[in-house]
Write a protein that holds these residues in place. Structure first.
Motif, short mmCIF file in Angstrom:
data_model
loop_
_atom_site.label_atom_id
_atom_site.label_comp_id
_atom_site.label_asym_id
_atom_site.label_seq_id
_atom_site.Cartn_x
_atom_site.Cartn_y
_atom_site.Cartn_z
N GLY A 202 0.79 -1.23 0.00
CA GLY A 202 0.00 0.00 0.00
C GLY A 202 0.82 1.27 0.00
N TRP A 203 2.13 1.15 0.20
CA TRP A 203 3.01 2.32 0.20
C TRP A 203 3.33 2.79 -1.24
N ILE A 204 3.20 1.87 -2.21
CA ILE A 204 3.61 2.20 -3.58
C ILE A 204 2.81 3.37 -4.18
N PRO A 205 1.46 3.36 -4.09
CA PRO A 205 0.72 4.51 -4.67
C PRO A 205 1.12 5.84 -4.05
N GLY A 206 1.34 5.87 -2.74
CA GLY A 206 1.71 7.11 -2.07
C GLY A 206 3.07 7.63 -2.50
N ILE A 207 4.05 6.72 -2.63
CA ILE A 207 5.40 7.12 -3.03
C ILE A 207 5.39 7.62 -4.47
N LEU A 208 4.73 6.86 -5.36
CA LEU A 208 4.68 7.27 -6.77
C LEU A 208 3.93 8.59 -6.94
N ALA A 209 2.83 8.74 -6.21
CA ALA A 209 2.04 9.98 -6.31
C ALA A 209 2.86 11.18 -5.87
N ALA A 210 3.63 11.03 -4.80
CA ALA A 210 4.45 12.14 -4.30
C ALA A 210 5.56 12.50 -5.28
N MET B 41 -1.03 8.39 8.59
CA MET B 41 0.04 7.54 9.10
C MET B 41 0.83 6.94 7.94
N MET B 42 2.13 6.81 8.15
CA MET B 42 2.99 6.21 7.14
C MET B 42 2.85 4.68 7.19
N HIS B 43 3.01 4.05 6.04
CA HIS B 43 2.97 2.60 5.93
C HIS B 43 4.12 1.99 6.73
N LYS C 240 9.77 1.08 8.20
CA LYS C 240 10.86 0.23 8.71
C LYS C 240 12.02 0.19 7.73
N PHE C 241 11.72 0.22 6.42
CA PHE C 241 12.78 0.22 5.42
C PHE C 241 13.65 1.47 5.53
N ILE C 242 13.01 2.63 5.63
CA ILE C 242 13.76 3.89 5.72
C ILE C 242 14.51 3.97 7.05
N LYS C 243 13.92 3.46 8.11
CA LYS C 243 14.53 3.55 9.43
C LYS C 243 15.56 2.44 9.69
N PHE C 244 15.72 1.52 8.74
CA PHE C 244 16.63 0.39 8.92
C PHE C 244 18.07 0.88 9.10
N LYS C 245 18.81 0.17 9.95
CA LYS C 245 20.23 0.49 10.18
C LYS C 245 21.08 -0.74 9.91
N PHE C 246 22.06 -0.59 9.04
CA PHE C 246 22.98 -1.67 8.76
C PHE C 246 23.87 -1.91 9.97
N PHE C 247 23.95 -3.16 10.41
CA PHE C 247 24.73 -3.54 11.58
C PHE C 247 24.28 -2.77 12.83
N ASP C 248 23.01 -2.31 12.79
CA ASP C 248 22.43 -1.53 13.90
C ASP C 248 23.19 -0.24 14.17
N VAL C 249 23.96 0.22 13.19
CA VAL C 249 24.78 1.43 13.36
C VAL C 249 24.57 2.43 12.21
N GLY D 297 9.73 15.26 0.74
CA GLY D 297 8.40 15.18 1.34
C GLY D 297 8.07 13.79 1.83
N ILE D 298 8.47 12.77 1.05
CA ILE D 298 8.26 11.38 1.45
C ILE D 298 9.03 11.08 2.74
N TYR D 299 10.29 11.54 2.77
CA TYR D 299 11.10 11.28 3.96
C TYR D 299 10.52 11.97 5.20
N MET D 300 10.00 13.18 5.01
CA MET D 300 9.39 13.88 6.14
C MET D 300 8.17 13.13 6.65
N ALA D 301 7.44 12.45 5.74
CA ALA D 301 6.30 11.64 6.16
C ALA D 301 6.75 10.48 7.04
N VAL D 302 7.92 9.93 6.70
CA VAL D 302 8.49 8.86 7.54
C VAL D 302 8.99 9.43 8.86
N TYR D 303 9.65 10.57 8.77
CA TYR D 303 10.28 11.20 9.94
C TYR D 303 9.27 11.53 11.03
#
Length: 324
Positions: free
Chosen positions: A100-108, A155-157, A162-171, A235-241
């Protein structure tokens, strides 16, 4: 390796092109050392992640503003485009669907591109200065954002969040990886492609660019469109933020983007500048804001300091342009 660095520093053409970028990088390094000395929390992992998160949306807007400056224009509507794409993203997202995140990202993204392209079209079609056009359109886009979402909400999907907030090696935050990927793509476009060369040619001299066979109208529309697309990413990132939509979230970002771009060595009169310098400028700007927050400086004083930074940056740009 050291000899190669020395040879580059002796190369007058290299220094002419990248002196401002090198200066911005050295200033960023010096400021960070000073910031660490003033407040040890500045270097903490939590604070560095916070700084990167704050830098990402401004980075996108500053990259967009850099493209506008390279072509000899400016876009004062970029902050409003961030607000509009932010609410468009949240409005079109379906939080109950796996994809469900795809339409929102493409639209933005499409919305951002179309807003920027419209700015470029009006500028070229009616021969109105970009400054006037984008000031006017900033009101239109801000009004549309408020029409779509009168008050913050939505609300963000969670999957995309979780994808945007992901951290490699938790760092290492995913956002810093995305910054460098986007930097490489956009810098390649502006530095290595026929389109990028056309943008710089127009920034240098529009009449000469036209005489050389460059499609002035198409180039400006695409340049402003790309700028708007980057704001869509912001704008997309701010929606996640903030995990929601806010019709005023981009207010003032366009001015901060101008400051960051000019601090990074981008000329206000077109043609000259590099996105690496813009990246340094954004990190300088966000590092200053971060340090002020860590030391408990009032928001009122922060506005004064940021305004002063903008004036200094513009003065430096003016002096640099006269020397060239």
């Amino acid at each position: 390796m050291i000899n190669k660095v020395k040879d580059l520093l002796k190369d007058q053409d290299f220094m002419h092109r990248y002196a401002s970028v090198i200066f911005a990088g050295l200033f960023l390094l010096a400021f960070n050392i000073l910031a660490i000395a003033m407040n040890s929390t500045f270097l903490s992992l939590r604070n560095v992640n916070r700084l990167i998160e704050a830098a990402f949306p401004l980075m996108m807007v500053a990259f967009g503003q850099t493209i506008c400056l390279l072509i000899g224009g400016i876009d004062i509507s970029l902050g409003s485009i961030v607000s509009l794409t932010n609410v468009v993203c949240i409005t079109f997202i379906n939080v109950d669907s796996e994809f469900g995140w795809i339409p929102g990202i493409l639209a933005a993204i499409v919305c951002g591109f179309l807003c920027g392209a419209l700015n470029g079209f009006i500028t070229q079609q009616f021969h109105i200065p970009a400054l006037i056009v984008t000031i006017s359109m900033s009101i239109v886009y801000a009004g549309l954002a408020l029409f779509i979402m009168p008050v913050p909400g939505g609300m963000m999907h969670m999957g995309f969040y979780k994808f945007i907030k992901f951290k490699f090696f938790d760092v290492i935050p995913n956002s810093i990886i995305l910054i460098f990927i986007i930097l490489v793509i956009v810098r390649t476009i502006t530095n290595r492609t026929a389109f990028g060369k056309a943008v710089r040619a127009m920034g240098g001299n529009v009449q000469s660019a036209y005489s050389a066979g460059i499609n002035i109208k198409k180039t400006e529309i695409l340049a402003f469109g790309l700028s708007g697309l980057l704001c869509g990413l912001g704008g997309i990132y701010m929606a996640v933020y903030i995990n929601s939509g806010d019709p005023t979230i981009g207010t003032g970002m366009q001015m901060n983007a101008i400051s960051a771009s000019v601090i990074g060595g981008v000329s206000m009169v077109g043609a000259n500048g590099d996105l690496i310098g813009t990246m340094f400028g954004v990190f300088i700007f966000t590092s200053i804001s971060n340090l002020l927050n860590l030391n408990g400086i009032s928001t009122n004083y922060q506005f004064l300091i940021k305004g002063f930074i903008l004036i200094v940056a513009l003065a430096i740009s003016s002096i640099r342009n006269r020397e060239e």
